[in-house]
Design an enzyme around this catalytic site. Structure first.
Site, short mmCIF file in Angstrom:
data_model
loop_
_atom_site.label_atom_id
_atom_site.label_comp_id
_atom_site.label_asym_id
_atom_site.label_seq_id
_atom_site.Cartn_x
_atom_site.Cartn_y
_atom_site.Cartn_z
N ASP A 240 0.86 -1.19 0.00
CA ASP A 240 0.00 0.00 0.00
C ASP A 240 0.90 1.24 0.00
OD1 ASP A 240 -2.23 1.88 0.58
OD2 ASP A 240 -3.35 0.07 1.03
N HIS A 263 2.07 2.00 -3.23
CA HIS A 263 1.13 2.94 -3.84
C HIS A 263 1.65 4.37 -3.82
CE1 HIS A 263 -2.56 0.06 -3.16
NE2 HIS A 263 -1.58 -0.48 -3.86
#
Length: 380
Positions: A240, A263
């Site tokens: 993430d 991310h």
């Protein structure tokens, strides 16, 4: 104790009989008295460092299987209460299995220095006992230092398949001002690896954070309701956000980060469930993104209100990044069933956002802006 040690060294020096003129200090004399000098330095080290506490003194076994939680709590109670000159050591070459722990302040000693030289290992999901919000919590501690070359292993693989259920953040700091984190390796958290909440004057440096690209919600570092935070010279590879900057944060400085996979570095998400959110004075500079989903990202939920302002991404290198820039004011955490018709009330001052990117393209990349009621997208 230190004064006593110095006194011993002085007395030994007098016994050796250092001459005022060092040119007459013969080689033979040196050899004869070298062992006394070594002994005096040894004594000095003993008296200087012997007050630091070791968790094994309180019954920690460190075999990676035995539950050492109570031994750690006893050691913390002692060091927080003023024993050991505020120093707690987790020794090298050992692995300590721990259930959820809360290290609570305030403490009599400042600073409190926790040296993690060995490994900390979380219980697996099936053997977990207690709080599922976080694994290790430090709360209400002034001038806390957590450092070392050890490893913090969240054993997250047993949790990741249960994506919809509660999963613990590995390491959380709440209301810890003048906080310093450095040197450690963090791996495989069930959820976020590090969460900073309600802390002011924080420095995080030289960390390595690793989790598989497929691991859900395994943010590297999350920051919320905190100010004057420096994050520098870290290598972060997760499933993430490498770093997520959430509401209530101000004056955040991020530099020298190697991010990927993951991310990217995100502002938000902000404004979920209609909340009033604010982020300001964020500078991200001289960072590298390799193989990430995103680069510079700002995400807000429709229906929320507040602002994100004075945001700078400067000197950023992107290599094989899918979305170099995303400003999304209709963020819904990937849930296509949620309506995005709600009016956008979160103010993002685009005049106060500066993004300077160097892009090393290895595949087609999209620049996406989803702002207000419409969207713009371009590809290169």
């Amino acid at each position: 104790m230190k004064a006593l040690a110095l006194t011993i060294v002085v007395l030994v020096s007098k016994y050796i009989g250092f001459p005022h003129d060092l040119t007459v200090f013969s080689s033979k004399h040196m050899q004869k008295k070298t062992w006394i000098l070594i002994f005096s330095v040894f004594i000095l080290q003993i008296f200087t460092y012997s007050k630091a506490l070791d968790v094994t003194q309180y019954g920690a076994v460190g075999d990676g299987v035995t539950d050492d939680s109570q031994a750690f709590l006893k050691a913390w109670e002692a060091v927080c209460g003023g024993t050991g000159d505020g120093q707690l050591i987790v020794p090298a070459g050992m692995a300590f299995m721990l259930q959820p722990l809360k290290f609570q302040g305030s403490c009599k000693s400042t600073p409190i220095v926790v040296q993690v030289l060995g490994n900390l290992v979380a219980s697996s999901r099936g053997k977990w006992k207690g709080d599922k919000d976080q694994w290790i919590l430090f709360s209400d501690i002034e001038e806390l230092v957590v450092e070392g070359n050890g490893e913090i292993n969240g054993q997250g693989s047993s949790w990741w398949e249960h994506k919809g259920s509660s999963r613990p953040t590995a390491l959380k700091f709440k209301s810890c001002n003048n906080l310093r984190l450095s040197g450690l390796t963090h791996v495989d958290s069930a959820m976020a690896h590090i969460h900073i909440n309600g802390c002011n004057d924080v420095t995080i440096s030289n960390l390595r954070i690793n989790a598989p690209e497929s691991s859900p919600n395994t943010d590297g570092i999350d920051i919320a309701v905190s100010s004057n935070v420096i994050i520098q010279d870290c290598v972060i590879a997760t499933g993430d956000d490498c770093i997520a900057i959430n509401s209530g944060t101000a004056n955040i400085r991020i530099s020298g980060i190697d991010c990927g996979p993951g991310h990217g570095i995100s502002i938000g998400s902000l404004g979920k469930d209609g909340e009033i959110a604010s982020v300001e004075d964020v500078c991200v500079q001289n960072c590298n993104f390799r193989g990430t989903m995103n680069g510079a990202r700002i995400k807000t939920w429709p229906g929320g209100s507040g602002y994100a302002r004075r945001i700078t991404f400067n000197g950023i290198t992107l290599d094989n990044v899918e979305n170099p820039i995303i400003i999304d004011q209709h963020y819904n955490n990937g849930d296509s069933d949620k309506s995005t018709d709600e009016k956008v009330r979160m103010h993002i001052n685009k005049d106060c956002i500066h993004i300077d990117l160097k892009i090393v393209l290895k595949r087609k990349c999209d620049f996406s802006l989803v702002v207000g009621g419409g969207s713009e997208q371009s590809s290169v």
